[in-house]
Structures are given as C-alpha cells and as structure tokens.
Design a protein around this motif. Structure first.
Motif, PDB file in Angstrom:
ATOM      1  N   LEU A 214     -23.570   6.527 -43.866  1.00  0.00           N
ATOM      2  CA  LEU A 214     -24.907   6.340 -44.415  1.00  0.00           C
ATOM      3  C   LEU A 214     -24.837   6.054 -45.912  1.00  0.00           C
ATOM      4  N   VAL A 215     -23.928   6.736 -46.606  1.00  0.00           N
ATOM      5  CA  VAL A 215     -23.729   6.493 -48.036  1.00  0.00           C
ATOM      6  C   VAL A 215     -23.297   5.042 -48.267  1.00  0.00           C
ATOM      7  N   MET A 216     -22.355   4.569 -47.477  1.00  0.00           N
ATOM      8  CA  MET A 216     -21.863   3.200 -47.645  1.00  0.00           C
ATOM      9  C   MET A 216     -22.936   2.168 -47.314  1.00  0.00           C
ATOM     10  N   LEU A 217     -23.737   2.454 -46.310  1.00  0.00           N
ATOM     11  CA  LEU A 217     -24.854   1.571 -45.990  1.00  0.00           C
ATOM     12  C   LEU A 217     -25.809   1.480 -47.177  1.00  0.00           C
ATOM     13  N   GLY A 218     -26.154   2.631 -47.743  1.00  0.00           N
ATOM     14  CA  GLY A 218     -27.049   2.640 -48.893  1.00  0.00           C
ATOM     15  C   GLY A 218     -26.454   1.914 -50.081  1.00  0.00           C
ATOM     16  N   ALA A 219     -25.159   2.136 -50.345  1.00  0.00           N
ATOM     17  CA  ALA A 219     -24.508   1.471 -51.473  1.00  0.00           C
ATOM     18  C   ALA A 219     -24.477  -0.042 -51.279  1.00  0.00           C
ATOM     19  N   GLY A 220     -24.193  -0.476 -50.054  1.00  0.00           N
ATOM     20  CA  GLY A 220     -24.168  -1.907 -49.776  1.00  0.00           C
ATOM     21  C   GLY A 220     -25.531  -2.550 -49.967  1.00  0.00           C
ATOM     22  N   LEU A 221     -26.576  -1.874 -49.505  1.00  0.00           N
ATOM     23  CA  LEU A 221     -27.926  -2.406 -49.678  1.00  0.00           C
ATOM     24  C   LEU A 221     -28.355  -2.383 -51.142  1.00  0.00           C
ATOM     25  N   LEU A 222     -27.924  -1.369 -51.878  1.00  0.00           N
ATOM     26  CA  LEU A 222     -28.202  -1.351 -53.317  1.00  0.00           C
ATOM     27  C   LEU A 222     -27.538  -2.544 -54.009  1.00  0.00           C
ATOM     28  N   TRP A 223     -26.291  -2.790 -53.685  1.00  0.00           N
ATOM     29  CA  TRP A 223     -25.563  -3.926 -54.268  1.00  0.00           C
ATOM     30  C   TRP A 223     -26.302  -5.228 -53.957  1.00  0.00           C
ATOM     31  N   PHE A 224     -26.737  -5.384 -52.715  1.00  0.00           N
ATOM     32  CA  PHE A 224     -27.478  -6.570 -52.297  1.00  0.00           C
ATOM     33  C   PHE A 224     -28.788  -6.698 -53.079  1.00  0.00           C
ATOM     34  N   GLY A 225     -29.572  -5.635 -53.126  1.00  0.00           N
ATOM     35  CA  GLY A 225     -30.854  -5.680 -53.810  1.00  0.00           C
ATOM     36  C   GLY A 225     -30.730  -5.876 -55.308  1.00  0.00           C
ATOM     37  N   TRP A 226     -29.599  -5.428 -55.862  1.00  0.00           N
ATOM     38  CA  TRP A 226     -29.417  -5.486 -57.318  1.00  0.00           C
ATOM     39  C   TRP A 226     -29.355  -6.923 -57.836  1.00  0.00           C
ATOM     40  N   PHE A 227     -29.021  -7.872 -57.000  1.00  0.00           N
ATOM     41  CA  PHE A 227     -29.049  -9.265 -57.440  1.00  0.00           C
ATOM     42  C   PHE A 227     -30.472  -9.692 -57.799  1.00  0.00           C
ATOM     43  N   GLY A 228     -31.439  -9.219 -57.026  1.00  0.00           N
ATOM     44  CA  GLY A 228     -32.828  -9.490 -57.389  1.00  0.00           C
ATOM     45  C   GLY A 228     -33.236  -8.729 -58.631  1.00  0.00           C
ATOM     46  N   PHE A 229     -32.790  -7.500 -58.728  1.00  0.00           N
ATOM     47  CA  PHE A 229     -33.078  -6.631 -59.866  1.00  0.00           C
ATOM     48  C   PHE A 229     -32.603  -7.272 -61.173  1.00  0.00           C
ATOM     49  N   ASN A 230     -31.370  -7.782 -61.162  1.00  0.00           N
ATOM     50  CA  ASN A 230     -30.764  -8.328 -62.381  1.00  0.00           C
ATOM     51  C   ASN A 230     -31.091  -9.792 -62.603  1.00  0.00           C
ATOM     52  N   ALA A 231     -30.748 -10.650 -61.656  1.00  0.00           N
ATOM     53  CA  ALA A 231     -30.977 -12.082 -61.855  1.00  0.00           C
ATOM     54  C   ALA A 231     -32.460 -12.398 -61.989  1.00  0.00           C
ATOM     55  N   GLY A 232     -33.303 -11.641 -61.287  1.00  0.00           N
ATOM     56  CA  GLY A 232     -34.736 -11.890 -61.370  1.00  0.00           C
ATOM     57  C   GLY A 232     -35.356 -11.539 -62.700  1.00  0.00           C
ATOM     58  N   SER A 233     -34.682 -10.729 -63.491  1.00  0.00           N
ATOM     59  CA  SER A 233     -35.271 -10.269 -64.741  1.00  0.00           C
ATOM     60  C   SER A 233     -35.372 -11.357 -65.800  1.00  0.00           C
ATOM     61  N   TRP A 234     -34.787 -12.525 -65.567  1.00  0.00           N
ATOM     62  CA  TRP A 234     -34.983 -13.648 -66.478  1.00  0.00           C
ATOM     63  C   TRP A 234     -36.247 -14.427 -66.118  1.00  0.00           C
TER      64      TRP A 234
END
Length: 450
Positions: A214-234
């Motif tokens: 479950l931890v790895m699933l959450g970490a993987g989804l965080l990594w995936f979502g973080w592209f929107g978090f970071n790249a979207g901030s421009w």
C-alpha cells in the motif's frame, strides 16, 4: 477589476485551449495526490489505524474545497493588503469571475487557476496528518484543518505567490511549493506533535508499517501526480519552462531514491521498500521549489543531497524524543528546506528567471533570499500551529483516550476496521447469524498484534 483578471485590451493575451486543457489535466493530477497520500500514510500505520489515516487525508478534500470557494482563494490571491494577505470581493465565493476572464497575464481562465491552486490547498494540511497518526480525535482534526488553512496556509500562499506578497516581492524562488506547501506542513506537524505528545508505546512497542504494498502504491501515485503539481505550476508551456520542470522532477526523484537506498545500505545493511518509497518522496519534495531554476545535472545534485539529508533526519525523532509518526518532519520539512536553499547554490539563471546561485556566479544574494523565505515560513507555521493545537487541546481535546488509542482508533472514531479477518482461517463461524453493521466479533482470548 481585481489583480489576476486580464481585461480584453488589444494587446491582452487570448485564451489558449491547449494551455487550458493542460492545466485542467494538471489540476486532476494534483487532486489524485491527496488520495495517493492517504494510501502512502495508510500503509505505514498499524492495522488498527488504517482507516483513520485514510480519512485524515480524505476529509481535507471536503473541508478545504468549501473554504477555498468561500474565502480562501480571495485571501491567497486577491488584492494585496500590507504584503501579508489578499482580499477581492469578486473572488469570495467565486461569484464575480466571468467564464472567459483570464488569469493575470496568462492564457488560462481564472477558474482554471483557482481550481489548480485549490488542489495545493487541499494537499497541504493532509501532509500534516502523517505526524499525528494513531492518537487524534477526528472531530478535532477536522476543526484544526479549518483553522489552519485559514490563518496559516492562505496567508503563506499569498506571501509566496500572491502579487504584492512580501516573499514574492523579495524575490524568493518557490516554483511549486517548497515553502508554501512542504516547509509549511512540516513545521506545522512539528508544532502540533510538541503539544499533543507521543503515542502510547513510542520507542517501546513495534510500530511497523502494516502494508508495504500500500505504501508503494501511494508513493507511485504521488510520483505520477507530482508531474502535474510541478510542471503545471508554470501555468502553461509556451516557453518550455514547464517541460524543464517535468524532466527535473523525474531526475531528482530518481536520484533521491538511489541516495536514500545507498545511505540505508551503508548505515543499516539493507535496501528497504520503505526506504525506496520515502527516498522518492524526499526527492519530489526537494525539487518542488528548485526545479524551475536548475539544470538536470543540478536536479541530480538536489535529489541526491535531499535523499541523504532526509534519510539522516528521520532518526532525529528518537534522539530528541518527538513522535513524528510517519516522518513528516524528516521528509517534508527537511526536504523542503534543502530544496529551497539549494536554489541559492544551483540556480543557473537560464530557466524560470535570471537569478543565479553561488555555483553559477550569482554570489550569496539568492541564497540569502531563500533563507529568509525558509525561516520566515518555518517560524510562522511552527508557532501558529502549536498555538492552534494548544487551544483545541485545552477546549475540546485533541487526543483520544489512552484505552481507545491502544484498542484502535479506527473502531473508536469510525466504527469500522480496514480488514475483515473473521473468515481468514476458513473454518465455520460460531455465530448462528452474521453480525450486523458496526458490531464487534465474538470475544477471544487471543492477543492480536495490530
């Protein structure tokens, strides 16, 4: 019109369908990060606290969304008042915003910018919850979120990103939330746990993660979502800066994961699953403020440094005796501080701005600005969060009863359990009829380690 709304002058930007669609996708990716965080944290606690941990993140989606619409967006991004807070009546309730009105100088509607920033506001208090696992009343937590985003997150977001905010005007670089999100949440976590105290059995009882998958699933989804978090901030990608941030997010995260695992192998002799997941999150945190200012080689350095520093920092709770249950302080506070300060060393001056770090001929000026931003947010969030926790603790109480904590906060606060073990052995039930919803199984003399 209030700041942030573009009028339709002849030279004004026009709406871009591509940038608008891109930002809506990024907003959805950032929204996914909150349930991803719930899985990440939920797997790290013991069985008896799983649902409570999931709910502490999920409830933020409800509370913060409503507050953001009512007044949060206005406080964070409205007309500046004294460089500390914003306010625009058109933003309150999102009632005075036209469908086609564009965000300040950009090619996306105000509504799109508002919903993108909403997802940041939702995630930030959810990050705090990991430090408080096993022991906080759910009602008190919900009230704490309400107060905290109002008096801490919304003002700090204005300082960092709002037009006229004092850190924004100072020139502090925070691409996507190293100060406003991660240092803010990490410092708040430390402030609250210093008030509410340790879990029963801290440093005595084993408190291992109950589900590393479950931890790895959450970490993987965080990594995936973080592209929107970071790249979207421009807020678009017409000039390629968002693409650089996307690349740097991947690079730094990979470097941090490897660095954490290397430190772990040297220090403890093993490469652990939890270490891989935690190292990845540390890299994501550190590149969040810095990824628009550094090169990919700089991103490797940022990630590797953050991976080692955060791996070292998680053990400090045992040395100093504060019970940061799921290492929010060690990963988010330390990672946020590292990533924010490293801008002052590795900024190339050729990506999001012309500001250069020490290693690129910029001297100490940008490092000094970054330090002001880091320690201002850290001090404000730490003190105010501790005061809010103290007020709640002295009035309605923050902690569940000790017996309830020992027996399991899921059953006490939510009348549910994460897993049904009643048929695990495959034998016949001793009950003539199945129990109804919310009832407990038959008493047993067996002691179960939950």
């Amino acid at each position: 019109m209030p700041p942030g709304i573009t009028t339709f002058a002849a030279d004004a930007p026009t709406l871009s369908a591509a940038n608008t669609g891109f930002m809506l996708i990024c907003s959805a990716l950032v929204m996914v990060m909150t349930p991803a965080l719930a899985f990440f944290y939920g797997g790290m606690v013991r069985v008896k606290s799983t649902l409570n941990m999931l709910m502490m993140s999920f409830i933020s989606l409800g509370i913060v969304t409503i507050l953001w619409v009512l007044y949060g967006f206005s406080l964070a991004f409205g007309t500046d008042i004294g460089s500390f807070i914003g306010w625009s009546s058109d933003f309150a309730g999102l009632s005075g915003i036209g469908v086609t009105q564009l965000w300040d100088g950009y090619t996306i509607p105000v509504y799109v910018f508002a919903v993108f920033q909403l997802m940041f506001a939702v995630l930030t208090p959810a990050l705090i919850s990991g430090a408080l696992a096993d022991r906080v009343k759910f009602t008190s937590w919900a009230l704490f979120i309400t107060l905290w985003v109002t008096v801490v997150y919304f003002p700090v977001a204005h300082w960092v990103w709002g037009a006229g905010g004092w850190l924004y005007e100072l020139g502090v670089i925070d691409f996507a939330g190293g100060t406003a999100v991660h240092i803010n949440a990490g410092a708040a976590a430390l402030g609250v746990i210093l008030v509410i105290g340790k879990r029963v059995g801290f440093k005595k009882d084993p408190m291992r993660p109950h589900s590393l998958p479950l931890v790895m699933l959450g970490a993987g989804l965080l990594w995936f979502g973080w592209f929107g978090f970071n790249a979207g901030s421009w807020l678009g990608n017409d000039d390629g800066v968002g693409a650089v941030m996307f690349v740097n997010t991947q690079v730094a995260t990979a470097a941090a994961m490897l660095a954490w695992l290397g430190y772990e192998k040297l220090r403890h002799g093993s490469f652990t699953t939890l270490g891989a997941a935690s190292g990845a999150v540390a890299g994501l945190v550190a590149i969040t403020p810095s990824g628009g200012a550094v090169s990919p080689l700089g991103a490797i350095a940022v990630g590797a440094i953050a991976g080692v520093l955060c791996a070292m920092a998680v053990g400090l709770k045992y040395r100093f005796g504060y019970d940061d249950s799921l290492d929010v302080v060690g990963v988010h506070l330390v990672g946020g501080v590292a990533g924010s300060l490293l801008v002052g060393l590795f900024a190339t001056g050729g990506v999001q701005s012309d500001a250069k770090g020490l290693f690129y001929g910029g001297g100490l000026e940008q490092l000094g600005k970054q330090a002001v931003g880091v320690f201002a947010v850290l001090a404000y969030s730490l003190v105010v969060s501790a005061v809010l926790a103290l007020i709640l603790d002295k009035t309605i109480g923050m902690r569940v009863e000790e017996d309830d904590e020992i027996s399991g906060i899921d059953q006490v606060e939510h009348a549910e359990t994460a897993y049904d073990f009643s048929g695990a052995g495959g034998g016949l039930s001793t009950r003539s009829t199945p129990p109804g919803p919310g009832t407990s199984p038959a008493p047993t003399n067996k002691k179960v380690d939950a």
